[in-house]
Design a protein around this motif. Structure first.
Motif, PDB file in Angstrom:
ATOM      1  N   ASN A 100      14.385 -84.041 -40.501  1.00 23.53           N
ATOM      2  CA  ASN A 100      13.513 -84.105 -39.472  1.00 23.53           C
ATOM      3  C   ASN A 100      13.535 -82.918 -38.795  1.00 23.53           C
ATOM      4  O   ASN A 100      14.572 -82.425 -38.516  1.00 23.53           O
ATOM      5  CB  ASN A 100      13.747 -85.339 -38.604  1.00 23.53           C
ATOM      6  CG  ASN A 100      12.854 -85.363 -37.506  1.00 23.53           C
ATOM      7  OD1 ASN A 100      13.184 -84.829 -36.418  1.00 23.53           O
ATOM      8  ND2 ASN A 100      11.772 -86.109 -37.549  1.00 23.53           N
TER       9      ASN A 100
ATOM     10  N   TYR B  57       5.755 -81.112 -31.727  1.00 21.90           N
ATOM     11  CA  TYR B  57       5.713 -81.745 -33.253  1.00 21.90           C
ATOM     12  C   TYR B  57       7.208 -82.477 -33.519  1.00 21.90           C
ATOM     13  O   TYR B  57       7.963 -82.194 -32.894  1.00 21.90           O
ATOM     14  CB  TYR B  57       5.404 -80.746 -34.318  1.00 21.90           C
ATOM     15  CG  TYR B  57       6.600 -79.643 -34.398  1.00 21.90           C
ATOM     16  CD1 TYR B  57       7.603 -79.824 -35.072  1.00 21.90           C
ATOM     17  CD2 TYR B  57       6.210 -78.481 -33.859  1.00 21.90           C
ATOM     18  CE1 TYR B  57       8.870 -78.716 -34.830  1.00 21.90           C
ATOM     19  CE2 TYR B  57       7.183 -77.269 -33.907  1.00 21.90           C
ATOM     20  CZ  TYR B  57       8.423 -77.406 -34.233  1.00 21.90           C
ATOM     21  OH  TYR B  57       9.374 -76.563 -34.383  1.00 21.90           O
ATOM     22  N   ASP B  58       6.990 -83.494 -34.518  1.00 26.13           N
ATOM     23  CA  ASP B  58       8.060 -84.281 -35.177  1.00 26.13           C
ATOM     24  C   ASP B  58       7.479 -84.654 -36.522  1.00 26.13           C
ATOM     25  O   ASP B  58       6.877 -85.573 -36.552  1.00 26.13           O
ATOM     26  CB  ASP B  58       7.819 -85.442 -34.264  1.00 26.13           C
ATOM     27  CG  ASP B  58       9.288 -86.356 -34.494  1.00 26.13           C
ATOM     28  OD1 ASP B  58      10.270 -86.157 -35.562  1.00 26.13           O
ATOM     29  OD2 ASP B  58       9.393 -87.469 -33.698  1.00 26.13           O
ATOM     30  N   ILE B  59       8.330 -84.037 -37.232  1.00 30.73           N
ATOM     31  CA  ILE B  59       7.858 -83.795 -38.876  1.00 30.73           C
ATOM     32  C   ILE B  59       9.065 -84.498 -39.627  1.00 30.73           C
ATOM     33  O   ILE B  59      10.243 -83.835 -39.435  1.00 30.73           O
ATOM     34  CB  ILE B  59       7.771 -82.472 -39.546  1.00 30.73           C
ATOM     35  CG1 ILE B  59       6.611 -81.856 -38.539  1.00 30.73           C
ATOM     36  CG2 ILE B  59       7.159 -82.425 -40.791  1.00 30.73           C
ATOM     37  CD1 ILE B  59       6.232 -80.367 -38.650  1.00 30.73           C
ATOM     38  N   ASP B  60       8.852 -85.695 -40.361  1.00 31.75           N
ATOM     39  CA  ASP B  60       9.849 -86.205 -41.300  1.00 31.75           C
ATOM     40  C   ASP B  60       9.597 -85.303 -42.779  1.00 31.75           C
ATOM     41  O   ASP B  60       8.441 -85.012 -43.045  1.00 31.75           O
ATOM     42  CB  ASP B  60       9.759 -87.444 -41.574  1.00 31.75           C
ATOM     43  CG  ASP B  60      10.132 -88.350 -40.386  1.00 31.75           C
ATOM     44  OD1 ASP B  60      11.014 -87.972 -39.816  1.00 31.75           O
ATOM     45  OD2 ASP B  60       9.562 -89.473 -40.211  1.00 31.75           O
ATOM     46  N   ILE B  61      10.856 -84.791 -43.176  1.00 30.36           N
ATOM     47  CA  ILE B  61      10.704 -83.808 -44.241  1.00 30.36           C
ATOM     48  C   ILE B  61      11.256 -84.241 -45.694  1.00 30.36           C
ATOM     49  O   ILE B  61      12.395 -85.205 -45.498  1.00 30.36           O
ATOM     50  CB  ILE B  61      11.426 -82.614 -43.991  1.00 30.36           C
ATOM     51  CG1 ILE B  61      10.644 -81.996 -42.927  1.00 30.36           C
ATOM     52  CG2 ILE B  61      11.541 -81.698 -45.262  1.00 30.36           C
ATOM     53  CD1 ILE B  61      11.612 -80.552 -42.151  1.00 30.36           C
TER      54      ILE B  61
ATOM     55  N   ILE C 231       5.173 -77.945 -47.427  1.00 23.14           N
ATOM     56  CA  ILE C 231       5.076 -77.351 -45.735  1.00 23.14           C
ATOM     57  C   ILE C 231       6.188 -75.813 -45.650  1.00 23.14           C
ATOM     58  O   ILE C 231       6.384 -75.327 -44.731  1.00 23.14           O
ATOM     59  CB  ILE C 231       5.543 -78.213 -44.832  1.00 23.14           C
ATOM     60  CG1 ILE C 231       6.838 -78.954 -44.982  1.00 23.14           C
ATOM     61  CG2 ILE C 231       4.236 -79.303 -44.574  1.00 23.14           C
ATOM     62  CD1 ILE C 231       7.397 -79.698 -43.683  1.00 23.14           C
TER      63      ILE C 231
ATOM     64  N   THR D   4       4.902 -75.708 -39.473  1.00 26.68           N
ATOM     65  CA  THR D   4       4.808 -76.951 -38.506  1.00 26.68           C
ATOM     66  C   THR D   4       3.404 -77.201 -38.236  1.00 26.68           C
ATOM     67  O   THR D   4       3.419 -78.357 -37.667  1.00 26.68           O
ATOM     68  CB  THR D   4       5.742 -76.574 -37.126  1.00 26.68           C
ATOM     69  OG1 THR D   4       4.971 -75.598 -36.407  1.00 26.68           O
ATOM     70  CG2 THR D   4       7.174 -76.139 -37.390  1.00 26.68           C
TER      71      THR D   4
ATOM     72  N   ALA E  90       5.907 -82.896 -46.592  1.00 26.47           N
ATOM     73  CA  ALA E  90       5.652 -83.624 -45.202  1.00 26.47           C
ATOM     74  C   ALA E  90       4.231 -84.620 -45.573  1.00 26.47           C
ATOM     75  O   ALA E  90       3.583 -84.195 -46.518  1.00 26.47           O
ATOM     76  CB  ALA E  90       5.726 -83.032 -44.164  1.00 26.47           C
ATOM     77  N   LYS E  91       3.957 -85.457 -44.734  1.00 27.83           N
ATOM     78  CA  LYS E  91       2.793 -86.150 -45.093  1.00 27.83           C
ATOM     79  C   LYS E  91       1.595 -85.775 -43.963  1.00 27.83           C
ATOM     80  O   LYS E  91       1.976 -85.491 -42.515  1.00 27.83           O
ATOM     81  CB  LYS E  91       3.001 -87.745 -44.645  1.00 27.83           C
ATOM     82  CG  LYS E  91       3.886 -88.179 -45.708  1.00 27.83           C
ATOM     83  CD  LYS E  91       3.551 -89.594 -46.211  1.00 27.83           C
ATOM     84  CE  LYS E  91       4.426 -90.054 -47.416  1.00 27.83           C
ATOM     85  NZ  LYS E  91       4.196 -91.480 -47.795  1.00 27.83           N
ATOM     86  N   SER E  92       0.534 -85.515 -44.233  1.00 29.83           N
ATOM     87  CA  SER E  92      -0.580 -85.144 -43.455  1.00 29.83           C
ATOM     88  C   SER E  92      -0.768 -86.450 -42.519  1.00 29.83           C
ATOM     89  O   SER E  92      -0.402 -87.243 -42.654  1.00 29.83           O
ATOM     90  CB  SER E  92      -1.735 -84.655 -44.193  1.00 29.83           C
ATOM     91  OG  SER E  92      -2.309 -85.937 -44.647  1.00 29.83           O
TER      92      SER E  92
END
Length: 111
Positions: A24, A30-34, A63, A84, A53-55
């Protein structure tokens, strides 16, 4: 002591002996799960992991990547680059504070 990864932010966790990773990256914007998977290439400048990541519509998108580097003393470390959606994040990976797990790495930004 190892915390539940769902409670953490700004981390990469290598799982299944490095066959994949999850993590993450979060900020106020932003807050992105990877998710990540190893990448094999003959190019010495290629990343060792590709990051996904998911769109917003749930599509899997690439990404960024993680590169294995060497410091001045010949020790290995990992560097990460991620798009990001608000710009590019460059970071090194280091031991996550307060954790014993060697497979859990903190994302340490540098710009």
């Amino acid at each position: 002591m190892t915390a539940n990864a769902t409670e953490l932010t700004n981390y990469i966790e290598f799982v299944e002996d490095g066959k994949r990773l999850r993590g993450n990256i979060a900020s106020i914007s932003y807050d992105i799960d990877i998710a990540g998977e190893p990448y094999k290439s003959e190019n010495p400048k290629a990343p060792v992991y590709r990051l996904f990541a998911k769109s917003p519509r749930g599509k899997r998108i690439e990404i960024g990547g993680i590169w294995k580097k060497q410091n001045q003393n010949g020790g290995d470390y990992y560097a990460l680059t991620v798009n990001t959606g608000y710009g590019k994040l460059n970071a090194n990976l280091g031991r996550y504070p307060g954790q014993d797990a060697e497979n859990l790495m903190a994302v340490i930004p540098w710009d």
